[in-house]
Motif scaffolding. Structure first.
Motif, PDB file in Angstrom:
ATOM      1  N   THR A 288      -7.293   7.893  -2.598  1.00 53.67           N
ATOM      2  CA  THR A 288      -8.178   7.052  -1.798  1.00 53.67           C
ATOM      3  C   THR A 288      -7.821   5.583  -1.976  1.00 53.67           C
ATOM      4  OG1 THR A 288      -9.795   6.803  -3.574  1.00 53.67           O
ATOM      5  CG2 THR A 288     -10.031   8.731  -2.118  1.00 53.67           C
ATOM      6  N   GLU A 289      -8.370   4.759  -1.108  1.00 53.00           N
ATOM      7  CA  GLU A 289      -8.149   3.319  -1.210  1.00 53.00           C
ATOM      8  C   GLU A 289      -8.673   2.789  -2.541  1.00 53.00           C
ATOM      9  OE1 GLU A 289      -7.051  -0.449   0.859  1.00 53.00           O
ATOM     10  OE2 GLU A 289      -6.581   1.687   1.126  1.00 53.00           O
ATOM     11  N   ALA A 290      -9.828   3.280  -2.963  1.00 53.53           N
ATOM     12  CA  ALA A 290     -10.413   2.826  -4.223  1.00 53.53           C
ATOM     13  C   ALA A 290      -9.527   3.203  -5.402  1.00 53.53           C
ATOM     14  CB  ALA A 290     -11.811   3.423  -4.397  1.00 53.53           C
ATOM     15  N   GLU A 291      -8.971   4.419  -5.381  1.00 46.16           N
ATOM     16  CA  GLU A 291      -8.080   4.846  -6.474  1.00 46.16           C
ATOM     17  C   GLU A 291      -6.814   4.006  -6.498  1.00 46.16           C
ATOM     18  OE1 GLU A 291      -9.156   9.600  -6.859  1.00 46.16           O
ATOM     19  OE2 GLU A 291      -7.803   8.908  -5.266  1.00 46.16           O
ATOM     20  N   MET A 292      -6.298   3.681  -5.328  1.00 42.75           N
ATOM     21  CA  MET A 292      -5.105   2.848  -5.263  1.00 42.75           C
ATOM     22  C   MET A 292      -5.373   1.461  -5.844  1.00 42.75           C
ATOM     23  SD  MET A 292      -3.194   1.279  -1.941  1.00 42.75           S
ATOM     24  CE  MET A 292      -4.608   0.187  -1.734  1.00 42.75           C
TER      25      MET A 292
ATOM     26  N   ARG B 125       7.382  -6.714  -9.018  1.00 40.79           N
ATOM     27  CA  ARG B 125       7.903  -5.386  -8.671  1.00 40.79           C
ATOM     28  C   ARG B 125       7.565  -4.379  -9.764  1.00 40.79           C
ATOM     29  NH1 ARG B 125      12.552  -8.303  -7.088  1.00 40.79           N
ATOM     30  NH2 ARG B 125      13.684  -7.636  -8.947  1.00 40.79           N
ATOM     31  N   GLN B 126       7.711  -4.823 -11.012  1.00 45.65           N
ATOM     32  CA  GLN B 126       7.458  -3.921 -12.129  1.00 45.65           C
ATOM     33  C   GLN B 126       5.990  -3.490 -12.178  1.00 45.65           C
ATOM     34  OE1 GLN B 126      10.012  -2.816 -13.490  1.00 45.65           O
ATOM     35  NE2 GLN B 126      10.000  -2.715 -15.715  1.00 45.65           N
ATOM     36  N   ARG B 127       5.096  -4.412 -11.901  1.00 45.66           N
ATOM     37  CA  ARG B 127       3.676  -4.082 -11.955  1.00 45.66           C
ATOM     38  C   ARG B 127       3.290  -3.124 -10.820  1.00 45.66           C
ATOM     39  NH1 ARG B 127       0.875  -9.841 -12.646  1.00 45.66           N
ATOM     40  NH2 ARG B 127       2.965 -10.678 -12.270  1.00 45.66           N
ATOM     41  N   ILE B 128       3.886  -3.304  -9.631  1.00 46.61           N
ATOM     42  CA  ILE B 128       3.629  -2.357  -8.539  1.00 46.61           C
ATOM     43  C   ILE B 128       4.180  -0.976  -8.894  1.00 46.61           C
ATOM     44  CG2 ILE B 128       4.245  -1.781  -6.162  1.00 46.61           C
ATOM     45  CD1 ILE B 128       3.994  -4.723  -5.470  1.00 46.61           C
ATOM     46  N   ALA B 129       5.331  -0.946  -9.544  1.00 42.25           N
ATOM     47  CA  ALA B 129       5.913   0.331  -9.959  1.00 42.25           C
ATOM     48  C   ALA B 129       5.028   1.010 -10.999  1.00 42.25           C
ATOM     49  CB  ALA B 129       7.314   0.109 -10.517  1.00 42.25           C
ATOM     50  N   ILE B 130       4.461   0.222 -11.898  1.00 39.92           N
ATOM     51  CA  ILE B 130       3.554   0.791 -12.907  1.00 39.92           C
ATOM     52  C   ILE B 130       2.293   1.316 -12.238  1.00 39.92           C
ATOM     53  CG2 ILE B 130       2.087   0.203 -14.876  1.00 39.92           C
ATOM     54  CD1 ILE B 130       4.348  -1.707 -15.778  1.00 39.92           C
ATOM     55  N   ALA B 131       1.761   0.569 -11.254  1.00 40.93           N
ATOM     56  CA  ALA B 131       0.583   1.034 -10.517  1.00 40.93           C
ATOM     57  C   ALA B 131       0.883   2.359  -9.817  1.00 40.93           C
ATOM     58  CB  ALA B 131       0.157  -0.023  -9.499  1.00 40.93           C
ATOM     59  N   ARG B 132       2.092   2.481  -9.287  1.00 41.87           N
ATOM     60  CA  ARG B 132       2.497   3.711  -8.591  1.00 41.87           C
ATOM     61  C   ARG B 132       2.480   4.905  -9.542  1.00 41.87           C
ATOM     62  NH1 ARG B 132       7.890   2.832  -5.359  1.00 41.87           N
ATOM     63  NH2 ARG B 132       8.749   2.607  -7.460  1.00 41.87           N
ATOM     64  N   VAL B 133       2.974   4.696 -10.769  1.00 43.05           N
ATOM     65  CA  VAL B 133       3.006   5.779 -11.751  1.00 43.05           C
ATOM     66  C   VAL B 133       1.614   6.051 -12.309  1.00 43.05           C
ATOM     67  CG1 VAL B 133       3.939   6.482 -13.985  1.00 43.05           C
ATOM     68  CG2 VAL B 133       5.416   5.376 -12.315  1.00 43.05           C
ATOM     69  N   LEU B 134       0.824   5.000 -12.471  1.00 41.95           N
ATOM     70  CA  LEU B 134      -0.571   5.193 -12.891  1.00 41.95           C
ATOM     71  C   LEU B 134      -1.309   6.083 -11.900  1.00 41.95           C
ATOM     72  CD1 LEU B 134      -1.409   1.554 -14.035  1.00 41.95           C
ATOM     73  CD2 LEU B 134      -1.644   3.577 -15.473  1.00 41.95           C
ATOM     74  N   LEU B 135      -1.066   5.845 -10.606  1.00 45.69           N
ATOM     75  CA  LEU B 135      -1.728   6.626  -9.568  1.00 45.69           C
ATOM     76  C   LEU B 135      -1.218   8.069  -9.567  1.00 45.69           C
ATOM     77  CD1 LEU B 135      -3.803   6.281  -7.271  1.00 45.69           C
ATOM     78  CD2 LEU B 135      -1.886   5.821  -5.741  1.00 45.69           C
ATOM     79  N   LYS B 136       0.046   8.250  -9.855  1.00 39.60           N
ATOM     80  CA  LYS B 136       0.614   9.609  -9.876  1.00 39.60           C
ATOM     81  C   LYS B 136      -0.036  10.450 -10.964  1.00 39.60           C
ATOM     82  CE  LYS B 136       5.035  12.083  -9.983  1.00 39.60           C
ATOM     83  NZ  LYS B 136       6.515  11.964 -10.091  1.00 39.60           N
ATOM     84  N   ASN B 137      -0.266   9.838 -12.148  1.00 41.56           N
ATOM     85  CA  ASN B 137      -0.999  10.502 -13.233  1.00 41.56           C
ATOM     86  C   ASN B 137      -0.362  11.834 -13.616  1.00 41.56           C
ATOM     87  OD1 ASN B 137      -3.034  10.624 -15.153  1.00 41.56           O
ATOM     88  ND2 ASN B 137      -4.436  11.729 -13.795  1.00 41.56           N
ATOM     89  N   ALA B 138       0.948  11.814 -13.812  1.00 38.01           N
ATOM     90  CA  ALA B 138       1.682  13.030 -14.172  1.00 38.01           C
ATOM     91  C   ALA B 138       1.502  13.335 -15.654  1.00 38.01           C
ATOM     92  CB  ALA B 138       3.161  12.850 -13.848  1.00 38.01           C
ATOM     93  N   PRO B 139       1.613  14.604 -16.063  1.00 38.00           N
ATOM     94  CA  PRO B 139       1.416  14.966 -17.477  1.00 38.00           C
ATOM     95  C   PRO B 139       2.527  14.491 -18.403  1.00 38.00           C
ATOM     96  CG  PRO B 139       2.052  16.878 -16.199  1.00 38.00           C
ATOM     97  CD  PRO B 139       1.806  15.787 -15.213  1.00 38.00           C
TER      98      PRO B 139
ATOM     99  N   ARG C 201       0.836  -1.198   0.000  1.00 39.57           N
ATOM    100  CA  ARG C 201       0.000   0.000   0.000  1.00 39.57           C
ATOM    101  C   ARG C 201       0.877   1.258   0.000  1.00 39.57           C
ATOM    102  NH1 ARG C 201      -3.024  -1.391   3.423  1.00 39.57           N
ATOM    103  NH2 ARG C 201      -5.083  -1.451   2.466  1.00 39.57           N
ATOM    104  N   GLU C 202       1.865   1.307   0.886  1.00 38.32           N
ATOM    105  CA  GLU C 202       2.726   2.487   0.973  1.00 38.32           C
ATOM    106  C   GLU C 202       3.521   2.689  -0.310  1.00 38.32           C
ATOM    107  OE1 GLU C 202       4.255   3.123   5.413  1.00 38.32           O
ATOM    108  OE2 GLU C 202       4.328   1.007   4.822  1.00 38.32           O
ATOM    109  N   ASN C 203       3.933   1.597  -0.956  1.00 38.40           N
ATOM    110  CA  ASN C 203       4.683   1.710  -2.209  1.00 38.40           C
ATOM    111  C   ASN C 203       3.827   2.281  -3.325  1.00 38.40           C
ATOM    112  OD1 ASN C 203       7.622   0.614  -2.422  1.00 38.40           O
ATOM    113  ND2 ASN C 203       6.625  -0.724  -0.926  1.00 38.40           N
ATOM    114  N   ILE C 204       2.578   1.822  -3.451  1.00 35.49           N
ATOM    115  CA  ILE C 204       1.717   2.337  -4.509  1.00 35.49           C
ATOM    116  C   ILE C 204       1.313   3.778  -4.222  1.00 35.49           C
ATOM    117  CG2 ILE C 204      -0.476   2.029  -5.722  1.00 35.49           C
ATOM    118  CD1 ILE C 204      -0.236  -0.958  -5.264  1.00 35.49           C
ATOM    119  N   LEU C 205       0.946   4.055  -2.955  1.00 37.17           N
ATOM    120  CA  LEU C 205       0.538   5.411  -2.590  1.00 37.17           C
ATOM    121  C   LEU C 205       1.686   6.412  -2.657  1.00 37.17           C
ATOM    122  CD1 LEU C 205      -1.894   4.770   0.407  1.00 37.17           C
ATOM    123  CD2 LEU C 205      -2.479   5.576  -1.887  1.00 37.17           C
ATOM    124  N   TYR C 206       2.934   5.938  -2.810  1.00 33.96           N
ATOM    125  CA  TYR C 206       4.060   6.843  -2.987  1.00 33.96           C
ATOM    126  C   TYR C 206       3.846   7.713  -4.221  1.00 33.96           C
ATOM    127  CZ  TYR C 206       8.741   7.885  -1.237  1.00 33.96           C
ATOM    128  OH  TYR C 206       9.809   8.479  -0.622  1.00 33.96           O
TER     129      TYR C 206
END
Length: 618
Positions: free
Chosen positions: A463-467, A508-522, A452-457
């Motif tokens: 929110t939990e749902a967005e994560m 690990r790669q999929r969690i990293a991708i989820a982290r960037v998906l959540l960041k949603n940077a331009p 959770r902490e890794n993705i929410l980084y």
């Protein structure tokens, strides 16, 4: 009471984390800011205790004369008030001063003071450039931080507490001895001179050994941590014996410094003890001679011998305190070399936050050579439209990753400019720049925390749902729910281990991708983002990456050309220059470097329809 003193010194001050000076005294003063009043209180209380003890010893030593002078009948009448005063000092004054001193030292300083130093050093080191951490063992840096914070505390406290107490006590002893007969002071003066000579010989040597020892300790710790960090590689190549030898070499180097230190300590101890015995003999002999001459009383002899015995015990204590002091000084000096280093990449004075951007990127005449003067990237021009998806292609060492690192300001370009939406990235803060860039790398590193902490980084306020939705899009949700760590934590609460070692490369790669998906940077940077995934999972994630890339500026690096063939434009780099650019089909038809790279790889993994579609868009 304890809590009150524990709250007197804030362990986490909000002071700016600035570069500390390189001088020993200046470095220590830099990290004692805010603690000064309590260090002064400690020194004053130490001086008061020393004065009180000297007064008590002086009176008790002269008690023999007073008893003989007044006799049993008149003693209390003559000495009653003095005895009462001494009793108040012994039973109330000194214990109260010692209590206050202990509260200041143990409750206010010993815990909070080094924590302030750790906090300020850690905040400063987090601002260091990437090159700083690439040039050092992580374990070595952490060791330097921990050792230096404690060493600064010990150096400052020992100088102010022990130093002040000893100086006041010795000064008081000399004054009391001189008040009886100035000649009775001479052995103390001779002892002080010889003791200073002894210190002047041994202290510099102990200091040099301590500095060498601190560095040797850091090397030893760094090698051990390196072995543990890369334990999979050690076991894979069956090199346990080699790692033992690697660590033992550092341990031997450390042990050499320990032996040198202990030899000095033994010589110091023996000579110091001899000097103390000479003081005791001289005081007794001189006192008896002066008494026979009628120059001093028996009480004066008792006072002199009492002080000599006290100094005898104190000098042993001083020896160990001084040994520890200069060991700590050596550790501080060693730490200065690693901590007091200016960042190679710093925010410009008055740098402002980068406002929300659309994502247009311009590299204009950019040159970068890692300080070598030539090579890597030479006068590169590249213009990326907002929302455009480009792929960087080239052989290893062509400069692709360096170009991305310059965009992220992990390094500063040496010439030219890099602009986002027309704003020079050198004029904005690094934090705000990187906040608008999402990046997934081939060498995915996860924090030793929960999933959770890794993705929410990526976005701590999500929110939990967005994560969970981000994890679903990265095809990570299902395997996350099955995770269980050694402490029994499950699913998103399970910890992933150091750098994510408990997970497979694909996980690990999929969690990293989820982290960037959540960041949603331009702006999105993909550096071999799907290289650790199997073909089925990669195909599934590519669909979500395509969704993620909509409306974003994308820079993708891939050696597996099929993963970027459908990009809007492909940029081919060679020796730091752009040598080709265009769509996949045009570059293949051009029979250049890209075509050669394509022919060496199988083109069967790419859907020809996707390439055709990309051509239509172009």
């Amino acid at each position: 009471m304890f809590r009150w003193f524990e709250r007197r010194l804030d362990p986490f001050p909000a002071l700016p984390a600035t570069q500390p000076p390189r001088g020993l005294v200046a470095f220590c003063r830099h990290y004692t800011r805010g603690a000064g009043p309590w260090l002064l209180a400690m020194a004053v209380l130490g001086a008061a205790i020393a004065v009180g003890e000297v007064a008590v010893y002086a009176y008790l030593g002269s008690l023999v004369d007073r008893l003989a002078e007044h006799g049993p009948e008149g003693f209390l009448a003559a000495e009653g008030r003095t005895l009462l005063g001494i009793g108040v000092v012994v039973l109330l004054g000194l214990p109260l001063a010692m209590l206050l001193s202990s509260l200041v030292i143990h409750q206010t300083l010993l815990g909070n003071f080094p924590m302030r130093i750790r906090w300020n050093v850690h905040r400063y080191l987090l601002r260091q450039s990437m090159s700083y951490f690439q040039d050092e063992f992580a374990g070595r840096i952490a060791t330097k931080l921990m050792q230096t914070s404690l060493a600064v505390r010990e150096t400052v406290i020992k100088l102010l507490d022990v130093g002040v107490y000893v100086l006041v006590y010795l000064g008081g002893a000399l004054a009391v001895a001189a008040s009886a007969d100035w000649r009775l002071m001479l052995p103390f003066v001779a002892w002080a001179v010889c003791y200073a000579a002894l210190m002047s010989y041994f202290v510099p040597r102990l200091s040099r050994v301590a500095t060498t020892q601190a560095d040797a300790r850091s090397v030893m710790t760094g090698r051990i941590v390196d072995s543990y960090t890369n334990i999979a590689t050690v076991k894979l190549f069956s090199h346990s014996q080699r790692e033992q030898a690697y660590a033992r070499d550092a341990m031997d180097g450390f042990l050499v410094t320990v032996h040198r230190q202990m030899r000095l300590a033994t010589a110091y101890n023996a000579l110091n003890y001899l000097l103390n015995m000479l003081l005791l003999f001289a005081i007794a002999a001189l006192g008896i001679w002066l008494w026979r001459q009628g120059a001093v009383t028996t009480g004066a002899i008792a006072v002199g011998i009492a002080f000599a015995l006290r100094i005898l015990g104190m000098s042993q204590w001083i020896m160990w305190e001084m040994s520890a002091l200069f060991e700590n000084i050596g550790t501080v000096r060693d730490g200065i070399g690693s901590i007091s280093v200016p960042p190679t990449v710093e925010d410009a004075p008055g740098a402002k936050a980068l406002p929300p951007v659309r994502g247009a990127i311009d590299f204009e005449g950019v040159g970068f050579h890692y300080g070598k003067g030539s090579g890597v990237i030479e006068r590169l021009d590249l213009h990326v439209r907002a929302g455009e998806r480009i792929g960087l292609v080239g052989r290893s060492g062509a400069g692709k990753s360096t170009l991305v690192n310059l965009l992220l300001r992990f390094h500063d370009r040496e010439s030219g400019s890099i602009r986002i939406d027309g704003i020079d990235i050198a004029t904005v803060t690094q934090e705000s720049l990187r906040a608008q860039i999402g990046m997934v790398t081939q060498d995915t590193s996860l924090l030793h925390r929960s999933v959770r902490e890794n993705i929410l980084y990526g976005r701590p306020d999500a929110t939990e749902a967005e994560m969970i939705e981000a994890a679903r899009q990265a095809r990570a949700h299902d395997f996350i729910l099955e995770l269980v760590d050694a402490q029994g934590r499950r699913g998103y609460d399970a910890h992933v281990g150091e750098r994510g070692v408990k997970l497979s490369g694909g996980q690990r790669q999929r969690i990293a991708i989820a982290r960037v998906l959540l960041k949603n940077a331009p702006i999105l940077v993909l550096d071999e983002a799907t290289s650790a995934l199997d073909s089925e999972v990669e195909a599934a994630i590519q669909e979500n990456l395509a969704t993620l890339m909509q409306g974003k500026t994308v820079i993708a690096i891939a050696h597996r050309l099929s993963t970027i063939a459908a990009m809007d434009r492909l940029i081919v780099m060679e020796q730091g220059r752009i040598v080709e650019e265009g769509t996949h089909a045009r570059l293949v038809a051009g029979d250049g470097i890209y075509a050669q790279l394509w022919r060496r790889q199988s083109g069967g993994f790419i859907d020809p329809g996707v390439v055709a579609e990309a051509e239509v868009v172009d």
